[in-house]
Structures are given as structure tokens and as C-alpha cells.
Design a protein around this motif. Structure first.
Motif, PDB file in Angstrom:
ATOM      1  N   HIS A 154       3.915  -3.538   7.201  1.00 46.75           N
ATOM      2  CA  HIS A 154       3.187  -2.971   6.072  1.00 46.75           C
ATOM      3  C   HIS A 154       2.029  -3.868   5.638  1.00 46.75           C
ATOM      4  O   HIS A 154       2.031  -5.077   5.849  1.00 46.75           O
ATOM      5  CB  HIS A 154       4.135  -2.745   4.897  1.00 46.75           C
ATOM      6  N   SER A 155       1.046  -3.218   5.003  1.00 43.19           N
ATOM      7  CA  SER A 155      -0.101  -3.926   4.441  1.00 43.19           C
ATOM      8  C   SER A 155       0.038  -3.983   2.928  1.00 43.19           C
ATOM      9  O   SER A 155       0.731  -3.149   2.314  1.00 43.19           O
ATOM     10  CB  SER A 155      -1.417  -3.216   4.815  1.00 43.19           C
ATOM     11  N   LEU A 166       0.830  -1.195   0.000  1.00 41.36           N
ATOM     12  CA  LEU A 166       0.000   0.000   0.000  1.00 41.36           C
ATOM     13  C   LEU A 166       0.870   1.252   0.000  1.00 41.36           C
ATOM     14  O   LEU A 166       1.923   1.301   0.652  1.00 41.36           O
ATOM     15  CB  LEU A 166      -0.929   0.005   1.216  1.00 41.36           C
ATOM     16  N   ASN A 167       0.404   2.246  -0.752  1.00 39.03           N
ATOM     17  CA  ASN A 167       1.102   3.534  -0.902  1.00 39.03           C
ATOM     18  C   ASN A 167       2.393   3.398  -1.704  1.00 39.03           C
ATOM     19  O   ASN A 167       3.230   4.304  -1.681  1.00 39.03           O
ATOM     20  CB  ASN A 167       1.402   4.172   0.457  1.00 39.03           C
ATOM     21  N   GLN A 168       2.582   2.257  -2.375  1.00 44.79           N
ATOM     22  CA  GLN A 168       3.719   2.066  -3.265  1.00 44.79           C
ATOM     23  C   GLN A 168       3.188   1.735  -4.668  1.00 44.79           C
ATOM     24  O   GLN A 168       2.053   1.310  -4.833  1.00 44.79           O
ATOM     25  CB  GLN A 168       4.621   0.916  -2.773  1.00 44.79           C
ATOM     26  N   HIS A 169       4.050   1.943  -5.680  1.00 49.49           N
ATOM     27  CA  HIS A 169       3.621   1.715  -7.064  1.00 49.49           C
ATOM     28  C   HIS A 169       4.133   0.398  -7.637  1.00 49.49           C
ATOM     29  O   HIS A 169       3.580  -0.108  -8.598  1.00 49.49           O
ATOM     30  CB  HIS A 169       4.086   2.874  -7.952  1.00 49.49           C
TER      31      HIS A 169
END
Length: 955
Positions: free
Chosen positions: A715-716, A683-686
Motif C-alpha cells: 500500500h501507498s 491511500l483510500n482509507q480515512h
């Protein structure tokens, strides 16, 4: 192959049989938020106690496959309110600032289409304590105006609360009771609203003139403080008394300014005055101040009762009422009543005739009537009588009776209503009596008995009235019992006989009645007729949308059915594929009944024939469409959410693995599955990692599994899973994977607690110590924390990573202890090893102790390991062997040193069976904190080997 099957079954003991892992919904209600207590009452129902104004949080934990849908509902509760909340479709029910009316029983209903729904409930008890109200009373025979000696006085204290309040009466600062003072009696009266306690002062004594306090308490439940009210009793204490400056009935003319004074005639303490107007507010512009009510430029709408109330909590409130009447007249009507005795409905010479005149007036009894014939005042005689208040007519109605009607009595009669001497305009009504004056008839114009219009357009229903004079026409519904007209009224008057409806809807269809009124015309039996209104509306079809799945090469039959419409028939049915018109389907034989559906048959599903089909059905008023999405692509996977302990953390690294399990929805509906495409994104990564997972035969209900590895704590991740067949990609399913800290258990091999989850692996704070351990990471630590002590990050060096530490700044003192207690473990081995990292940096470091609490020794705590003093700004690991004799817990005890530079931290605690490594970690191979210049080992890549995928077992 047989050995392989045994291995796979060992890994997945709940493998596919019949419906496989499909299971009905199960539910359990858990609480969170600001609950005071959750208890079981005497009939074994769960009761959740919460303070009014706090936040209610209830969570419905569900199991079952497919994932059940949750719905919350509520019944009336402790405050007996009607259920107003709409259903909440969410696993978590949250109510901010809960009110007492929201108490009651809450139901969680979970259903997934397998078996019967699961329903659980919990009763929410909202606790509150209002401000008490204290009133003073005397017995009726004792009231003389003042509360003087040798009389009995009652002090009544009333409060609304939940739970029931406890009352304490005080005189001054002394608590009163029966046993200590024979002059008082304390009791609870019957039939009172709210909770009430009465303090009875028998035969007032001089010492009874004092200040009395009623203190109410709910025993600090939910932290609700006690409340109190005080009243000072004197020999001048008296109930309120009032007098008015005007008469109780005040008649005024419109436009005048009205002032009414409400004067106090007694009362101690000084009473409070308040004006009110019936059940509503005071008129616009009215001012009530110090007992004076002023209404400027009064109008007819301001008529009504005005109440002045005085209260001082002594005796009953005093009340005076003014009936304000603003002169007005409206609605002048007349009636022609033929000879009643001879039951005639026509005017005939030689018979009696009565003309009646009425107006709605305020005040009604002050209206005067005057009759004129042909412009001259009507003269009373033996054959011409004027009466008032005819019992067969509305009150204050004037009637002119003509006895033995002669030809000379024909003419024009005028009735004039007036208020003598008042600036109110007269109202008049004129009646013509002649041989042409005949009772009414009513009929529907030709071709207007049935009115057909389209929904949304205007409609006009018409009835024609003949006769002289022509009375108004009253409209009502016929076919619906107690039904209202579109105006919201049961009856509607139309002067021209036309009922006009705007924007008609289908529920307005039906039969309407028109009838003559008995006023402004003949007072005879009403004449009536009926009009049928038909509202046409476009068709409604089903299915409005349907997803059709079929294997390649197999036939498909699409059917679009007419549910309702007006007219209820199919005028045309048109099929389109991807917007392009298709040839019409075969026609229905002429001899058959009118069809209520249209069908389209596809001989074989192919890639070219897959797509969107639309069937548009028309009934000449409008059209509606059925949409079909025909495809051979596979349905989406169904993630399995009931995997036991899906998270696995790894010692010495901030990585974890996750057991991902799923079933395939309706695998036999399409071609066999070839593989899955799995993508994982933090999550929050590309960056997205993609993996193809081949499969063999997949059956309905069969549980498939894949282990995701090298996921970063805490992290999720978003996981997407797409099935593939020979047709191509199917429907994708996605879910979010959250890291949850596993609870250490010796039955789980090498499970490490990183303290990344708020549940901290089941550890709890000891209630007998001086202070608590704190869970912290580099992002939430206090920026003003003491320097030169404590770790800047956890063992992984990442700012998101959590650890446990003790804060030794004020108000901590030398020797204060903080204890962190593990869950209770069942001893199934002789030896265990406790491994953890510690950080002891600062010149005032005290001690870190590891204790073992054995239940077989009566909860005795024994030291297993201890370390004291400054060990540098580094994380170091230690392995501690223990050999408990029965069920046990481990305890981390931090002891405060001589000053505030003594923060101690721990991280990555592991408990496993067996002996500890013989060789401890080299002190030179410690984890150095940032800023020391030491190189750091790079973290493993996100993906790494994804090691286990269980293929579907063949039958």
C-alpha cells in the motif's frame, strides 16, 4: 554527548555543512513505452528509436534538493518540422500516436534554484515506411505514343521511409539483378525526392512485357513489414492524353450554368481524372464526375483557373487548364490631372486637363467606356481627345484630355463603363469641372490633434478635407514601422475622414497619419496630417502577491510599487488590514518627485498584526492592489527525495518501513521550531495516525529523518508534516510514499523480496528456457484458471499481495522449464542462506529447483535444492544454505509435470549472509490457505513504535 554525535553522524554521513544537503539539480533521461531500441550513435548521443503511431514515453529522473522542477522542450527533428509543441512541465513526457514530424531532439531541463540547471537530451528517431509509388517513363526521343519493342523503358520506384529502404525488383516471381540479366540495369538516380530506385529495361524484348514488382523493406525494424507495388507492362502501355470540350479561356455571364468536359484521348492503364481549382477547393455546389465539371449558377467569385489532371503512373501526368472568367464590374473611380508639363496642381484656363475613369472588371480588356458632357455624348475634336491604356494609369483606363482649357469646357462629365451585350449592369462616375474645382487640403479639427481615451472604450480620430471634389481619406500608423491598423490592414479608407476604433487597447497608442487619396479627386501629391492617440489604462503594480515571514516582535516594511500605467503617477494609495481601512502612511514632502511607490511599516509582528494587508494604488483611471500575507508562521518542510534505499521490507511479515527525510525551508526567518506534527494515512482509507516530533535547534540545510514503521505491503501512504513555533502551526508539506520492492543484496541484512513491485527486485526471465514465470495476485488472476492447483493468495493472505508462479496449462508440455534469475551478487561472505516460501498444490505437480550460477565457474549452474510432487494447498518455508566461490546468481526453476494441474508458486525470497537456521520450520506450522478453517494471526497495527528520529546536532 560526543559518543552520541558519532552515532548520529554514522547514521547520516551527509549531515549539515554550509548549505547542508542542498544540492543542484541532476538529471537523467530514461525511456519506457514502445521503443524499438535505444542506442548510442557514433558521436555518443543517445538515440531512441520508435515506430510511427506508437506511444513515446520519456522520463526525466532528477536528483537534487529542493526537488527540481522539470521542463521538456523540443527542437526540429528528422522530418524538419518547425517546433510546435509547447513546453511540458512534468517529469514524464508522453506522446500518443507519435508522428514522423515529432522526431527530433528532446531536452529535459531540471532546476531547483541551487547552482545551474541540469539539461539532458535524447534524439527520438521515428521509424516509418510509406506505400511505394511506381511510375513508368521513356526517354523523350523514344516517345511515340506506345511502349513498343526496341525502345528503352524506365520503371521508377519511390518511397518515403526511415531508415532508408532496401529495394528489390521482381519480374513475375523472379528477382532481377544486373548479373543475371544483361537487359536490365538497376540504379539510384540523383536529385530525386524521397528514396528512388530505377529499373531500366534496355531495348525492350518480348519477355520484358510482364508484371514488375517493386518491394521495399526497412529490414523489419520496429516490426514494420515490407511493402510492395506491381505494374504490368504491355505493348499498349501509354501515358495519358487529354482534350477539352471548351476553349482554354471561357467567358460566361453571372448566373449561367457552366459545364466543362475533360476527355481522355489516350492512356493505358486507364488514367484517373481529377479536377482542381487553383490552390483552393471547388466552388460550393460544383460537381466533378467522370471528367465532367459542372458549376451551377456561376458567380464572380468562381472565376479562376480550373485544372483537369489525368494520371496512370506512365510518363508525366496530362494536364489541361480552363481559365473561367465570370463577367463583373466594380469600384468605379476617377482622377483629375492638371497640366503635368507645367507642374500645376490647379485647374487653369489655357492649360491642359485630363479626366480619367477606371473600373475593376473581369475580363478587364473587354470593358468599354463612353464619355458624356452635360448629358450629351462628348464629341472628339482637336482639343478633346479620348485615349485608352494611358501608361501612367492602371491598365484599361479611359482618359478624356482637354487641350488648352476654355471657359466653355466647364461642365459635368460622365464616364460610363459597360460590357456590350452582357447582362452586367453599367457603372458610371461623374466629375464636375468649374472654377470652383480646386485640389484638396487636409487638417485636424481644433482640439482633436490629441485624442485621449480609456482602454476598452471606443475612439474616433478625425481629419477634415476641404476642396472640390473631396477625395477619400487614407489612414495609417506612423510611429511603428510596418505596423498594421486595428483592422489588420496597413491602409484603411474612410469616406468621411473619420477612423473609428472599437475597444481600444494600450498597444493602439501612438501617432496616426491621415492623407488624401489620389483617386476620386485630384491626381496630385497627397496632403496629410497627424493625430496622436493616447490610451489610458489602470496601473500595474508589484508585488501582486507576497508572503512575508518574520519572527514575533520584529519590524516589517511593506512596499507596493507602480510599474506602469497611463497616466504614470499615483493619484492615491490606500492600505487595508483584513479588509479594514488603515490610517494613511506619512505623506511625501512637496519638494520631492512624484512617488512611484507606497510603504507601510509595522513596528512589530504579533499574532494580532498577522494577516492579510492590501495596498490599492490608483491613477484616476483605475486601480490595482498589492497583497501581502504577513505572518510569523514557519515555512513548509522540504521533503528529501534522494534518500538511498528508503524502503525496508521485513521477513515473515507483509510490513515495510520507510526512511522519511526532509529539511526545513528558511528556519531562521521566523521563531525557532519547537516540533513537527506528522500524520500518516493509507491511500483510500480515512484513518489518520498522528505523531508529535520534538526538535531542538534546526539549521538551514540540515537533514532531518524519521523512520515510519509497520506500513502494509504494497500500500501507498500520504504523509503530512507541519512545523510548529511559538506562533503556532506553520505551512504543511505533503507527499505520497509508494512501496518499491528493494533489490536483494547480501550487503543488506535480511532484505525480503515480496514481488510487490513490477521490477520484481531485479529478477529477470531466463531467455534460454521454455516459458516464463508470472507475477500475479488474487485480484488479477484468471477467473477461469484451473481449479485444485495453485495458491488463491500470496503468503500474507491479502488479495493485493503478489507472488510468482508457473502456469502449466496449454500449450505447456511435460518437462517444460521456466527459470527466474536473480541479480548478480558479489560474494563477500563464505556462507549465505536462501529462504523462501513455496506452494506446490495439484496432482500433476512437477519439480521446483533452486540453482546457483557461479561466474567463477564459467556460468555453471549447480543444484542447491529440489522438491517434487503435491505438497498440499499450503505455503511452506525452506532455508537453503549455499557457499558460492565468487560472484553468483540464484535461479528458481519450475518444471512442468504430467498435466495441467501442476501450478507452482514462490513468495518472500530472502538472501542473507551467514548460515541457515539449524531447525527448519515445523511442517505443522505452515500458512494454511483460506477455506481450511485454520485461525489466522492478526496483522500488526499500522503505526506501532516509530522508533528513530534524529535530532538536529548542535554546533
Amino acid at each position: 554527548m560526543e559518543v552520541t554525535c558519532l552515532l548520529l553522524l554514522a547514521l547520516i554521513p551527509f549531515h549539515c555543512r554550509g548549505q547542508g544537503v542542498y544540492a543542484p539539480a541532476q538529471a537523467q533521461i530514461v525511456h519506457a513505452g514502445q521503443a524499438c531500441v535505444v542506442k548510442e550513435d557514433n558521436i555518443s548521443e543517445r538515440v531512441y528509436t520508435i515506430r510511427e503511431g506508437d506511444t513515446l514515453v520519456l522520463q526525466c529522473l532528477v536528483t537534487g534538493h529542493p526537488r527540481p522542477q522539470v521542463r521538456w522542450t523540443k527542437t526540429a527533428g528528422s522530418a524538419s518540422d518547425k517546433f510546435q509543441e509547447t513546453s511540458v512541465f512534468n517529469e514524464t513526457l508522453r506522446i500518443e500516436r507519435i508522428a514522423r514530424t515529432q522526431g527530433g531532439r528532446y531536452y529535459c531541463k531540471a532546476e531547483n534554484g541551487v547552482g545551474v540547471p541540469a539539461i539532458k537530451s535524447i534524439r527520438v528517431d521515428v521509424q516509418y515506411l510509406d506505400e511505394p509509388v511506381l511510375t513508368v517513363h521513356q526517354t523523350v526521343s523514344d516517345v511515340r505514343g506506345n511502349f513498343y519493342q526496341e525502345k528503352t523503358v524506365f520503371l521508377r520506384c519511390t518511397v518515403n521511409s526511415n531508415p532508408p529502404a532496401r529495394f528489390i525488383w521482381k519480374r513475375g516471381s523472379d528477382t532481377l539483378s544486373h548479373s543475371q540479366d544483361n537487359g536490365v540495369d538497376i540504379y539510384e538516380p540523383l536529385y530525386t525526392q524521397g528514396e528512388t530506385k530505377v529499373l531500366k529495361l534496355k531495348n525492350l524484348r518480348p519477355q520484358d512485357y510482364a508484371s514488375y514488382t517493386c518491394q521495399v523493406s526497412v529490414r523489419n525494424v520496429c516490426g514494420i513489414p515490407d511493402k510492395a507495388i506491381t505494374f504490368r507492362l504491355t505493348n499498349t502501355t501509354a501515358p495519358p492524353a487529354l482534350k477539352l470540350s471548351v476553349n482554354e479561356t471561357l467567358v460566361v455571364n453571372p448566373g449561367e450554368n457552366v459545364t466543362v468536359q475533360c476527355l481522355l484521348a489516350g492512356g493505358d492503364p486507364l488514367p484517373q481524372l481529377q479536377w482542381s481549382h487553383g490552390q483552393g477547393p471547388l466552388p460550393l455546389g460544383a460537381v466533378a464526375q467522370s471528367g465532367t465539371l459542372s458549376i451551377p449558377s456561376v458567380q464572380a467569385r468562381d472565376s479562376g483557373y480550373y485544372n483537369c489532371t489525368a494520371t496512370n503512373n506512365v510518363g508525366n501526368p496530362a494536364k489541361k487548364t480552363v481559365n473561367l472568367l465570370v463577367r463583373s464590374m466594380k469600384n468605379a473611380t476617377f482622377q483629375i490631372t492638371p497640366d503635368v508639363i507645367k507642374e500645376s496642381e490647379n485647374i487653369q484656363l489655357g492649360q491642359d486637363l485630363k479626366l480619367s475613369c477606371h473600373v475593376d472588371a473581369v475580363p478587364q480588356e473587354k470593358v468599354t467606356y463612353q464619355w458624356f458632357k452635360n448629358g450629351k455624348p462628348a464629341r472628339m475634336s482637336k482639343r478633346l481627345l479620348v485615349t485608352r491604356n494611358d501608361p501612367e494609369l492602371p491598365a484599361v483606363t479611359s482618359s478624356l484630355e482637354l487641350i488648352d482649357l476654355h471657359f466653355s469646357d466647364y461642365g459635368t462629365y460622365l464616364c460610363v463603363a459597360s460590357f456590350p451585350g452582357a447582362p452586367v449592369p453599367d457603372l458610371s462616375v461623374e466629375v464636375n469641372i468649374s472654377s470652383e474645382t480646386v485640389p484638396p487640403t487636409i487638417s485636424v479639427p481644433k482640439g482633436r490633434a490629441v485624442v485621449t481615451v480609456r482602454e476598452g472604450s471606443p475612439a474616433e480620430l478625425q481629419c477634415e478635407v476641404r476642396g472640390k471634389p473631396r477625395p477619400p481619406v487614407l489612414w495609417s500608423r506612423v510611429d511603428k514601422e510596418a505596423a498594421l491598423l486595428p483592422s489588420g490592414l496597413p491602409l484603411e479608407e474612410t469616406p468621411d475622414g473619420k477612423l473609428r476604433l472599437e475597444h481600444v487597447s494600450r498597444d493602439m497608442s501612438g501617432t496616426y497619419r491621415c492623407q488624401t487619396a489620389r483617386y476620386n479627386g485630384f491626381n496630385v501629391r497627397p496632403r496629410e496630417a497627424q493625430v496622436q492617440l493616447n490610451v489610458q489604462f489602470p496601473p500595474e503594480v508589484e508585488p501582486s502577491s507576497q508572503d512575508v515571514r518574520q519572527a514575533l516582535g520584529r519590524p516589517v516594511l511593506l512596499r507596493c510599487s507602480l510599474l506602469r500605467g497611463s497616466p504614470q503617477r499615483i493619484a492615491s494609495a490606500v492600505w487595508r488590514f483584513k479588509g479594514q481601512l488603515l490610517p494613511p502612511p506619512p505623506a511625501v514632502p512637496v519638494a520631492a518627485e512624484a512617488p512611484d511607490h507606497s510603504e507601510l511599516r509595522l513596528d512589530a509582528v504579533t499574532r494580532d498584526s498577522s494577516g492579510s494587508y492590501e495596498c490599492s494604488i490608483s491613477n484616476d483611471v483605475g486601480s490595482a492592489a498589492c497583497l501581502f500575507q504577513v505572518s510569523a508562521k514557519a515555512y513548509s518542510p522540504e521533503f528529501y527525495f534522494d534518500t538511498p534505499n528508503p524502503t525496508r521490507s521485513h521477513k515473515l511479515s507483509k510490513n515495510y518501513s520507510y526512511v522519511l527525510q526532509w529539511t526545513q525551508r528558511e528556519p531562521d526567518a521566523v521563531d525557532p521550531l519547537l516540533n513537527y506534527r506528522l500524520s500518516v494515512r493509507q491511500l483510500n482509507q480515512h484513518n489518520v495516525m498522528v505523531k508529535a516530533i520534538p526538535v531542538r535547534r534546526v539549521e538551514k540545510g540540515q537533514l532531518l529523518e524519521y523512520i515510519l514503521t509497520d506500513l502494509r505491503v504494497p500500500h501507498s501512504y500520504e504523509v503530512r508534516l507541519t512545523p510548529y513555533t511559538t506562533f503556532g502551526a506553520g505551512d504543511m508539506a505533503s507527499r505520497i510514499i509508494h512501496y518499491t520492492e528493494p533489490i536483494n543484496s547480501p550487503n543488506l541484512s535480511d532484505n525480503t523480496c515480496h514481488f510487490e513491485d513490477e521490477k520484481i527486485c531485479g529478477y529477470t526471465q531466463d531467455l534460454t528456457d521454455n516459458f516464463d514465470w508470472t507475477r500475479q495476485n488474487a485480484l488479477n488472476q484468471n477467473p477461469k484458471r484451473s481449479p485444485n492447483t495453485g495458491p488463491p493468495t500470496d503468503i500474507s493472505g491479502t488479495p493485493e499481495g503478489y507472488y510468482m508462479f508457473i502456469e502449466t496449462s496449454r500449450p505447456r508440455e511435460l518437462g517444460d522449464r521456466a527459470r527466474l534469475v536473480s541479480p548478480l551478487y558479489n560474494a563477500s561472505a563464505k556462507f549465505y542462506c536462501v529462504s523462501f516460501f513455496y506452494h506446490m498444490y495439484g496432482k500433476h505437480i512437477g519439480s521446483l529447483n533452486l540453482l546457483v550460477r557461479s561466474r567463477n565457474k564459467g556460468g555453471l549452474d549447480t543444484h542447491a535444492w529440489s522438491l517434487s510432487g503435491n505438497k498440499g494447498n499450503v505455503w511452506q518455508q525452506v532455508h537453503v544454505p549455499i557457499n558460492p566461490s565468487g560472484p553468483f546468481q540464484i535461479i528458481f526453476e519450475g518444471v512442468r509435470g504430467s498435466g495441467y494441474l501442476g501450478d507452482i508458486a514462490i513468495d518472500d525470497v530472502t538472501l542473507k549472509k551467514g548460515e541457515c537456521p539449524r531447525k527448519q520450520m515445523d511442517p505443522n506450522k505452515v500458512v494454511v490457505m483460506p477455506g481450511s478453517g485454520a485461525p489466522r494471526q492478526p496483522h500488526p497495527q499500522l503505526w506501532g513504535p516509530m522508533v528513530i528520529f534524529l535530532l538536529a546536532l548542535q554546533r
